[in-house]
Motif scaffolding. Sequence first.
Motif, PDB file in Angstrom:
ATOM      1  N   THR A  23      59.764 -54.583 -14.305  1.00 19.95           N
ATOM      2  CA  THR A  23      60.819 -53.798 -14.953  1.00 19.95           C
ATOM      3  C   THR A  23      61.989 -53.613 -13.983  1.00 19.95           C
ATOM      4  OG1 THR A  23      59.797 -51.715 -14.286  1.00 19.95           O
ATOM      5  CG2 THR A  23      59.227 -52.541 -16.468  1.00 19.95           C
ATOM      6  N   HIS A  42      63.167 -53.143 -23.361  1.00 17.37           N
ATOM      7  CA  HIS A  42      63.116 -54.598 -23.209  1.00 17.37           C
ATOM      8  C   HIS A  42      62.911 -55.242 -24.576  1.00 17.37           C
ATOM      9  CE1 HIS A  42      60.863 -58.286 -21.493  1.00 17.37           C
ATOM     10  NE2 HIS A  42      62.145 -58.442 -21.247  1.00 17.37           N
ATOM     11  N   TRP A  69      67.559 -56.366 -21.479  1.00 14.62           N
ATOM     12  CA  TRP A  69      67.100 -55.066 -20.977  1.00 14.62           C
ATOM     13  C   TRP A  69      68.247 -54.082 -21.200  1.00 14.62           C
ATOM     14  CZ3 TRP A  69      62.399 -53.628 -19.215  1.00 14.62           C
ATOM     15  CH2 TRP A  69      61.526 -54.609 -18.772  1.00 14.62           C
TER      16      TRP A  69
END
Length: 105
Positions: A23, A42, A69
């Motif tokens: 992430t 996401h 994202w």
Amino acid sequence: MTATANETVLDATVDVRFTPAGTPLAVRHNGRIWAVAADPVHWYARDAWWETRRTAAVGSGDLVSVEYWRVQVRPGSSNSALRTFTLRRNPLSTWWLLESISDAG
């Protein structure tokens, strides 16, 4: 994508640092580090390959998945207001683009 009054559309190349879990942790844009300060979102979308007429040899990889994202960030470790960055990686690209910046609130 349609821009709103408090949104800037950019498509600027940025560096994204990821956690070991994959992430986003931070984004470098215009020489400044923006720390991710909230849980990122996401998703994937499909590229309109029939419009871009992109061709590739068999076995080249995924030509249609666009990765996104949406991250809420602030400069460094400051307590300033959050901004929302929408990041995009086009099919077969190794570069991330900062698609847009908007106010988080």
